[in-house]
Every structure is written in structure tokens, then in C-alpha cells.
Design a protein around this motif. Sequence first.
Motif, PDB file in Angstrom:
ATOM      1  N   ASN A 105      -2.603  10.589  19.373  1.00  0.00           N
ATOM      2  CA  ASN A 105      -2.052  11.476  20.404  1.00  0.00           C
ATOM      3  C   ASN A 105      -0.831  10.900  21.118  1.00  0.00           C
ATOM      4  O   ASN A 105      -0.522  11.307  22.235  1.00  0.00           O
ATOM      5  N   VAL A 106      -0.149   9.960  20.499  1.00  0.00           N
ATOM      6  CA  VAL A 106       1.010   9.341  21.137  1.00  0.00           C
ATOM      7  C   VAL A 106       2.257  10.174  20.831  1.00  0.00           C
ATOM      8  O   VAL A 106       2.529  10.482  19.668  1.00  0.00           O
ATOM      9  N   PRO A 107       3.027  10.553  21.858  1.00  0.00           N
ATOM     10  CA  PRO A 107       4.249  11.336  21.634  1.00  0.00           C
ATOM     11  C   PRO A 107       5.223  10.621  20.705  1.00  0.00           C
ATOM     12  O   PRO A 107       5.259   9.382  20.651  1.00  0.00           O
ATOM     13  N   GLY A 108       6.016  11.402  20.005  1.00  0.00           N
ATOM     14  CA  GLY A 108       6.936  10.853  19.014  1.00  0.00           C
ATOM     15  C   GLY A 108       7.893   9.817  19.562  1.00  0.00           C
ATOM     16  O   GLY A 108       8.148   8.788  18.922  1.00  0.00           O
ATOM     17  N   GLU A 109       8.422  10.053  20.781  1.00  0.00           N
ATOM     18  CA  GLU A 109       9.396   9.102  21.329  1.00  0.00           C
ATOM     19  C   GLU A 109       8.744   7.764  21.658  1.00  0.00           C
ATOM     20  O   GLU A 109       9.366   6.706  21.537  1.00  0.00           O
ATOM     21  N   LYS A 110       7.462   7.801  22.053  1.00  0.00           N
ATOM     22  CA  LYS A 110       6.745   6.552  22.331  1.00  0.00           C
ATOM     23  C   LYS A 110       6.474   5.795  21.031  1.00  0.00           C
ATOM     24  O   LYS A 110       6.576   4.564  20.978  1.00  0.00           O
ATOM     25  N   MET A 111       6.123   6.528  19.972  1.00  0.00           N
ATOM     26  CA  MET A 111       5.902   5.883  18.681  1.00  0.00           C
ATOM     27  C   MET A 111       7.184   5.257  18.161  1.00  0.00           C
ATOM     28  O   MET A 111       7.161   4.182  17.553  1.00  0.00           O
ATOM     29  N   GLU A 112       8.303   5.901  18.420  1.00  0.00           N
ATOM     30  CA  GLU A 112       9.578   5.351  17.978  1.00  0.00           C
ATOM     31  C   GLU A 112       9.873   4.032  18.693  1.00  0.00           C
ATOM     32  O   GLU A 112      10.370   3.080  18.084  1.00  0.00           O
ATOM     33  N   ASN A 117      10.080  -1.875  18.309  1.00  0.00           N
ATOM     34  CA  ASN A 117       9.547  -3.163  18.742  1.00  0.00           C
ATOM     35  C   ASN A 117       8.996  -3.946  17.550  1.00  0.00           C
ATOM     36  O   ASN A 117       9.229  -5.159  17.433  1.00  0.00           O
ATOM     37  N   LEU A 118       8.279  -3.271  16.660  1.00  0.00           N
ATOM     38  CA  LEU A 118       7.730  -3.943  15.478  1.00  0.00           C
ATOM     39  C   LEU A 118       8.845  -4.483  14.584  1.00  0.00           C
ATOM     40  O   LEU A 118       8.723  -5.577  14.020  1.00  0.00           O
ATOM     41  N   ASP A 119       9.924  -3.732  14.458  1.00  0.00           N
ATOM     42  CA  ASP A 119      11.070  -4.201  13.669  1.00  0.00           C
ATOM     43  C   ASP A 119      11.655  -5.472  14.282  1.00  0.00           C
ATOM     44  O   ASP A 119      12.027  -6.414  13.567  1.00  0.00           O
ATOM     45  N   ARG A 120      11.717  -5.514  15.597  1.00  0.00           N
ATOM     46  CA  ARG A 120      12.260  -6.690  16.284  1.00  0.00           C
ATOM     47  C   ARG A 120      11.294  -7.874  16.179  1.00  0.00           C
ATOM     48  O   ARG A 120      11.727  -9.032  16.093  1.00  0.00           O
ATOM     49  N   GLN A 121       9.986  -7.594  16.179  1.00  0.00           N
ATOM     50  CA  GLN A 121       9.018  -8.672  15.971  1.00  0.00           C
ATOM     51  C   GLN A 121       9.235  -9.326  14.607  1.00  0.00           C
ATOM     52  O   GLN A 121       9.171 -10.555  14.470  1.00  0.00           O
ATOM     53  N   LYS A 122       9.480  -8.508  13.606  1.00  0.00           N
ATOM     54  CA  LYS A 122       9.721  -9.038  12.259  1.00  0.00           C
ATOM     55  C   LYS A 122      10.957  -9.928  12.249  1.00  0.00           C
ATOM     56  O   LYS A 122      10.962 -11.005  11.633  1.00  0.00           O
ATOM     57  N   GLU A 123      12.000  -9.504  12.943  1.00  0.00           N
ATOM     58  CA  GLU A 123      13.223 -10.308  13.030  1.00  0.00           C
ATOM     59  C   GLU A 123      12.961 -11.617  13.776  1.00  0.00           C
ATOM     60  O   GLU A 123      13.506 -12.668  13.419  1.00  0.00           O
ATOM     61  N   LEU A 144       4.060  -1.277  26.115  1.00  0.00           N
ATOM     62  CA  LEU A 144       4.398   0.074  25.665  1.00  0.00           C
ATOM     63  C   LEU A 144       3.146   0.928  25.470  1.00  0.00           C
ATOM     64  O   LEU A 144       3.150   2.132  25.751  1.00  0.00           O
ATOM     65  N   ILE A 145       2.075   0.301  25.004  1.00  0.00           N
ATOM     66  CA  ILE A 145       0.820   1.033  24.803  1.00  0.00           C
ATOM     67  C   ILE A 145       0.248   1.478  26.147  1.00  0.00           C
ATOM     68  O   ILE A 145      -0.141   2.640  26.326  1.00  0.00           O
ATOM     69  N   TYR A 146       0.198   0.563  27.104  1.00  0.00           N
ATOM     70  CA  TYR A 146      -0.281   0.922  28.439  1.00  0.00           C
ATOM     71  C   TYR A 146       0.601   2.026  29.028  1.00  0.00           C
ATOM     72  O   TYR A 146       0.108   2.972  29.644  1.00  0.00           O
ATOM     73  N   ALA A 191      -0.465   0.246  15.637  1.00  0.00           N
ATOM     74  CA  ALA A 191       0.488   1.362  15.634  1.00  0.00           C
ATOM     75  C   ALA A 191       0.013   2.475  14.701  1.00  0.00           C
ATOM     76  O   ALA A 191       0.169   3.668  15.006  1.00  0.00           O
ATOM     77  N   HIS A 192      -0.577   2.093  13.577  1.00  0.00           N
ATOM     78  CA  HIS A 192      -1.104   3.082  12.628  1.00  0.00           C
ATOM     79  C   HIS A 192      -2.224   3.904  13.269  1.00  0.00           C
ATOM     80  O   HIS A 192      -2.283   5.134  13.118  1.00  0.00           O
ATOM     81  N   ILE A 193      -3.098   3.225  14.007  1.00  0.00           N
ATOM     82  CA  ILE A 193      -4.188   3.915  14.714  1.00  0.00           C
ATOM     83  C   ILE A 193      -3.619   4.872  15.755  1.00  0.00           C
ATOM     84  O   ILE A 193      -4.069   6.015  15.890  1.00  0.00           O
ATOM     85  N   LEU A 194      -2.622   4.409  16.488  1.00  0.00           N
ATOM     86  CA  LEU A 194      -2.028   5.244  17.532  1.00  0.00           C
ATOM     87  C   LEU A 194      -1.349   6.474  16.939  1.00  0.00           C
ATOM     88  O   LEU A 194      -1.356   7.551  17.542  1.00  0.00           O
ATOM     89  N   LEU A 195      -0.785   6.321  15.755  1.00  0.00           N
ATOM     90  CA  LEU A 195      -0.091   7.439  15.118  1.00  0.00           C
ATOM     91  C   LEU A 195      -1.055   8.440  14.482  1.00  0.00           C
ATOM     92  O   LEU A 195      -0.934   9.655  14.685  1.00  0.00           O
ATOM     93  N   LEU A 196      -2.037   7.926  13.748  1.00  0.00           N
ATOM     94  CA  LEU A 196      -2.873   8.802  12.920  1.00  0.00           C
ATOM     95  C   LEU A 196      -4.322   8.915  13.380  1.00  0.00           C
ATOM     96  O   LEU A 196      -5.072   9.739  12.847  1.00  0.00           O
TER      97      LEU A 196
END
Length: 232
Positions: A105-112, A117-123, A144-146, A191-196
Motif C-alpha cells: 500500500n505504499v504510494p508510487g512516489e514513496k516507492m521511487e 535509496n537502494l541504488d545509492r546503497q549499492k554505490e 523513509l519507511i516510517y 522494498a519488495h514486501i512494501l511494493l507487493l
Amino acid sequence: MPIKIVEKREKENNREYAYRLLRHNIMTLQLLPGTTLNEGELTDLLSISRTPIHEAILMLKEETLVDVYPQSGSRVSLIHIDILKEGYFLRSVIEPEIIRQLAGNVPGEKMECLKQNLDRQKEALHAEDKIDSFFKLDDKFHHLIYSAAGKDITWYAVKKVSSHYDRVRYLDAIVNQTDLEGILMEHKDIAHILLLGMTADFDLKHFYDRHLGTYRKHFQGILEEYPGYFHM
């Protein structure tokens, strides 16, 4: 005094600057548990007056990160085992419930924002200061989750209680080279749980206990190697 100097932010007053700088140095163990904080020396290092430094130290005292001794000065607090446990307990109870409520139930802009953030963690895994960079992004990911749940005030309250827990995680990362890539993969699972959403048989509590408890694998060894850092 071994301290990492960071630049003052625009519109940041001297008290806020001193607080942010000292807190960062304490949380990243640049200032080790038990280190004496000399206000006169800090005045010279930061090129600001003594009053905002003293006020910053009192703010850190309220967060149990500094011990203040009348007539004899201040020092970085030892890591209190009881406070560490409370911080872990609070996060392990609150965060799974927030994720349970948000799942699917997370809005699209929050998931983005989470994806970026995950992309930056990888970097950050390849950064020169990867531990510091990664843990900053780790913090931001959970914030961001809170925030997605409308729980920003809860986040700031949790962070105050979990400061000793966070110091142990950082120490473990330095000493034992914590598997940051493994933490990133768990963040992707969240993030997968939050999305799906999640299946009815998914054990979220077990997953989160493992995610928050990475430090426990080496904790006894840390206690034995650095007994002077801890208050039992």
C-alpha cells in the motif's frame, strides 16, 4: 582530540553545528566511548565560542551519549548494554508492525524514493568511506519507511533510544567487516514486501530479528576485545 571536522551547513547556528558534528563523531566511533570532551579544545577546533559547545554537550547528555560530571568535565558515554537492548527491542517491535501495515500500500512516489535509496546503497558499497556512507543510507531507508506511514515523530523517538544499538552496529562493521551487501539484499526484500505485500505464511518477525541483529553474531567477541567501551 581525534575528531572529524565537517562543514557547517547554510543557516545552521553554532549550537546545531556543534551538536551535529559531535553526535556524528560519537556515532561513528571517531570519538570512542570514554573519550574526554574538552570544551576549550573544541572551541579552538570548531572556531566557535564555548557556549554553543556546552549547549550541544548538554543535548547529547539528554540522549545518553555524553556523561557530564560537575566540576570535572564531560566524556563520551560508554555503550550501555541495557540501553542497547532497549533500542533493539523498540525497533524490533515497531518496524515490523509498520511494514505489515504498509505492505502493498505504499504510494508510487514513496516507492521511487526507496528505489533511489537502494541504488545509492549499492554505490556506497564501493565508496572509499563505505561504512559511513552505507549506514547513512541505511538510516535514510528506514526513515523513509516510517515517513511513508506518517510516523516521522516515532522515527526520531526511536533513533534517540537506539543510539547505543547503532554504535555497536558501527563497531561491528569496523571490526568484523559486516556483510553490507547482505544488508542491502534484505533492504531489497523489505522494498519488495512494501511494493507487493507478503504471503500469509511469511515470518516477518523472524526476518526482522535477523535483519536488525546482524551484530549479535560477533557481539561476545567484541565485548571481550573492547571491554573498556561497555557499561555492563
